[in-house]
Design a protein around this motif. Sequence first.
Motif, mmCIF file in Angstrom:
data_model
loop_
_atom_site.group_PDB
_atom_site.id
_atom_site.type_symbol
_atom_site.label_atom_id
_atom_site.label_comp_id
_atom_site.label_asym_id
_atom_site.label_seq_id
_atom_site.Cartn_x
_atom_site.Cartn_y
_atom_site.Cartn_z
ATOM 1 N N ARG A 102 0.818 -1.222 0.000
ATOM 2 C CA ARG A 102 0.000 0.000 0.000
ATOM 3 C C ARG A 102 0.848 1.266 0.000
ATOM 4 O O ARG A 102 0.457 2.280 -0.603
ATOM 5 C CB ARG A 102 -0.923 -0.030 1.226
ATOM 6 C CG ARG A 102 -1.731 1.252 1.462
ATOM 7 C CD ARG A 102 -2.697 1.510 0.326
ATOM 8 N NE ARG A 102 -3.449 2.744 0.576
ATOM 9 C CZ ARG A 102 -3.005 3.972 0.304
ATOM 10 N NH1 ARG A 102 -1.799 4.135 -0.232
ATOM 11 N NH2 ARG A 102 -3.753 5.023 0.556
ATOM 12 N N TYR A 103 2.022 1.213 0.643
ATOM 13 C CA TYR A 103 2.797 2.437 0.797
ATOM 14 C C TYR A 103 4.186 2.389 0.163
ATOM 15 O O TYR A 103 4.874 3.404 0.134
ATOM 16 C CB TYR A 103 2.935 2.784 2.283
ATOM 17 C CG TYR A 103 1.604 3.046 2.931
ATOM 18 C CD1 TYR A 103 0.926 4.234 2.685
ATOM 19 C CD2 TYR A 103 1.010 2.096 3.763
ATOM 20 C CE1 TYR A 103 -0.328 4.467 3.257
ATOM 21 C CE2 TYR A 103 -0.231 2.329 4.335
ATOM 22 C CZ TYR A 103 -0.893 3.514 4.079
ATOM 23 O OH TYR A 103 -2.123 3.750 4.633
ATOM 24 N N GLY A 104 4.603 1.247 -0.350
ATOM 25 C CA GLY A 104 5.926 1.137 -0.955
ATOM 26 C C GLY A 104 6.044 1.975 -2.223
ATOM 27 O O GLY A 104 5.072 2.169 -2.954
ATOM 28 N N ARG A 105 7.238 2.470 -2.484
ATOM 29 C CA ARG A 105 7.491 3.298 -3.669
ATOM 30 C C ARG A 105 8.307 2.579 -4.729
ATOM 31 O O ARG A 105 8.329 3.017 -5.885
ATOM 32 C CB ARG A 105 8.225 4.587 -3.266
ATOM 33 C CG ARG A 105 7.395 5.669 -2.543
ATOM 34 C CD ARG A 105 5.966 5.652 -2.944
ATOM 35 N NE ARG A 105 5.201 6.817 -2.510
ATOM 36 C CZ ARG A 105 4.078 6.737 -1.832
ATOM 37 N NH1 ARG A 105 3.617 5.562 -1.430
ATOM 38 N NH2 ARG A 105 3.381 7.817 -1.550
ATOM 39 N N ARG A 154 5.490 -0.296 -10.983
ATOM 40 C CA ARG A 154 4.827 -1.451 -10.354
ATOM 41 C C ARG A 154 4.259 -1.041 -8.990
ATOM 42 O O ARG A 154 3.115 -1.386 -8.658
ATOM 43 C CB ARG A 154 5.824 -2.591 -10.205
ATOM 44 C CG ARG A 154 5.245 -3.868 -9.619
ATOM 45 C CD ARG A 154 6.288 -4.961 -9.543
ATOM 46 N NE ARG A 154 6.757 -5.339 -10.870
ATOM 47 C CZ ARG A 154 7.972 -5.050 -11.339
ATOM 48 N NH1 ARG A 154 8.844 -4.377 -10.590
ATOM 49 N NH2 ARG A 154 8.320 -5.434 -12.550
ATOM 50 N N ALA A 155 5.045 -0.336 -8.203
ATOM 51 C CA ALA A 155 4.582 0.107 -6.886
ATOM 52 C C ALA A 155 3.388 1.045 -7.018
ATOM 53 O O ALA A 155 2.422 0.972 -6.234
ATOM 54 C CB ALA A 155 5.726 0.794 -6.138
ATOM 55 N N GLU A 156 3.434 1.926 -8.015
ATOM 56 C CA GLU A 156 2.315 2.854 -8.235
ATOM 57 C C GLU A 156 1.040 2.101 -8.589
ATOM 58 O O GLU A 156 -0.045 2.404 -8.070
ATOM 59 C CB GLU A 156 2.678 3.827 -9.361
ATOM 60 C CG GLU A 156 1.589 4.827 -9.686
ATOM 61 C CD GLU A 156 1.933 5.682 -10.891
ATOM 62 O OE1 GLU A 156 1.000 6.242 -11.493
ATOM 63 O OE2 GLU A 156 3.125 5.787 -11.233
ATOM 64 N N ARG A 157 1.154 1.107 -9.468
ATOM 65 C CA ARG A 157 -0.026 0.319 -9.862
ATOM 66 C C ARG A 157 -0.604 -0.431 -8.657
ATOM 67 O O ARG A 157 -1.822 -0.520 -8.494
ATOM 68 C CB ARG A 157 0.361 -0.676 -10.956
ATOM 69 C CG ARG A 157 0.816 -0.014 -12.250
ATOM 70 C CD ARG A 157 -0.364 0.555 -13.036
ATOM 71 N NE ARG A 157 0.065 1.286 -14.191
ATOM 72 C CZ ARG A 157 0.377 0.715 -15.360
ATOM 73 N NH1 ARG A 157 0.289 -0.590 -15.510
ATOM 74 N NH2 ARG A 157 0.764 1.468 -16.379
ATOM 75 N N LEU A 158 0.273 -0.957 -7.829
ATOM 76 C CA LEU A 158 -0.186 -1.698 -6.649
ATOM 77 C C LEU A 158 -0.873 -0.774 -5.653
ATOM 78 O O LEU A 158 -1.906 -1.124 -5.077
ATOM 79 C CB LEU A 158 0.997 -2.416 -5.991
ATOM 80 C CG LEU A 158 1.509 -3.655 -6.731
ATOM 81 C CD1 LEU A 158 2.882 -4.052 -6.224
ATOM 82 C CD2 LEU A 158 0.525 -4.813 -6.568
ATOM 83 N N ASP A 181 8.008 -7.104 -15.691
ATOM 84 C CA ASP A 181 8.689 -6.011 -16.404
ATOM 85 C C ASP A 181 8.159 -5.872 -17.832
ATOM 86 O O ASP A 181 7.908 -4.759 -18.304
ATOM 87 C CB ASP A 181 10.200 -6.261 -16.431
ATOM 88 C CG ASP A 181 10.843 -6.037 -15.071
ATOM 89 O OD1 ASP A 181 10.149 -5.560 -14.155
ATOM 90 O OD2 ASP A 181 12.041 -6.338 -14.919
ATOM 91 N N GLY A 182 7.999 -7.007 -18.517
ATOM 92 C CA GLY A 182 7.544 -6.970 -19.905
ATOM 93 C C GLY A 182 6.154 -6.384 -20.034
ATOM 94 O O GLY A 182 5.897 -5.529 -20.891
ATOM 95 N N ALA A 183 5.231 -6.823 -19.162
ATOM 96 C CA ALA A 183 3.857 -6.327 -19.212
ATOM 97 C C ALA A 183 3.804 -4.834 -18.928
ATOM 98 O O ALA A 183 3.060 -4.086 -19.578
ATOM 99 C CB ALA A 183 2.994 -7.083 -18.205
ATOM 100 N N LEU A 184 4.607 -4.371 -17.979
ATOM 101 C CA LEU A 184 4.623 -2.943 -17.648
ATOM 102 C C LEU A 184 5.161 -2.107 -18.805
ATOM 103 O O LEU A 184 4.651 -1.025 -19.107
ATOM 104 C CB LEU A 184 5.461 -2.706 -16.390
ATOM 105 C CG LEU A 184 4.860 -3.208 -15.077
ATOM 106 C CD1 LEU A 184 5.874 -3.067 -13.945
ATOM 107 C CD2 LEU A 184 3.578 -2.471 -14.736
#
Length: 202
Positions: free
Chosen positions: A121-124, A184-188, A164-167
């Motif tokens: 929720r809070y990781g960057r 990835r962190a933003e999407r999560l 990585d590929g999908a992103l």
Amino acid sequence: AFSEEFGYLTASPRRAGTGLECRALLHLPALAMLGELPRLLRGLAALHGDARLRGDGTGPGTLLELRNARSLGTSEAELLDGFGELVLKLSDFEAKARERLLSKARSLLEDRVWTAYGRLRYGRLQSAETAGELLGALRLGNLTGILQGIDFKEVQGVWTELGDGALQVDAGADLDREACAALRAERLRSWLVAHESALLKG
């Protein structure tokens, strides 16, 4: 190439016989928490199974990659049946481990699930491996009823969309490792924000 004595011959001697390779990827977080995976790996080796753990490098892996160690001396049908039975047995072991955690170590289980939630929720920055492990903890929370605000299938779907590929395909650009980790962190975070009110009811 085919030998009347050994069956199909491939570049790998271990594939002599039917040439069939069975693979399965099993998520076994409860067994990992109980410290039972080393014993399980020893048992699989004794049964001529080929298994290895996959994790994020910061703790015990929870993904078990399993494949048959040989294909000589058995038919395709026998090989598939035996491999399928082994996968079902391992899944049953994991289900029983979840029950043990719920009855004897619920606080430990809840801590694992909610710590993973907090990091997601809070990781960057989230590597693919770490995100997979943390989503695996949410999946465990879903299966044990600790998290009820998200659907099990949705956790599975998010898991497959953050490589990585999908992103990079989604972003339409080449991204370096750090950029992928940040996206990835933003999407999560966005995904969990959308479910936050339902999740925090637990």
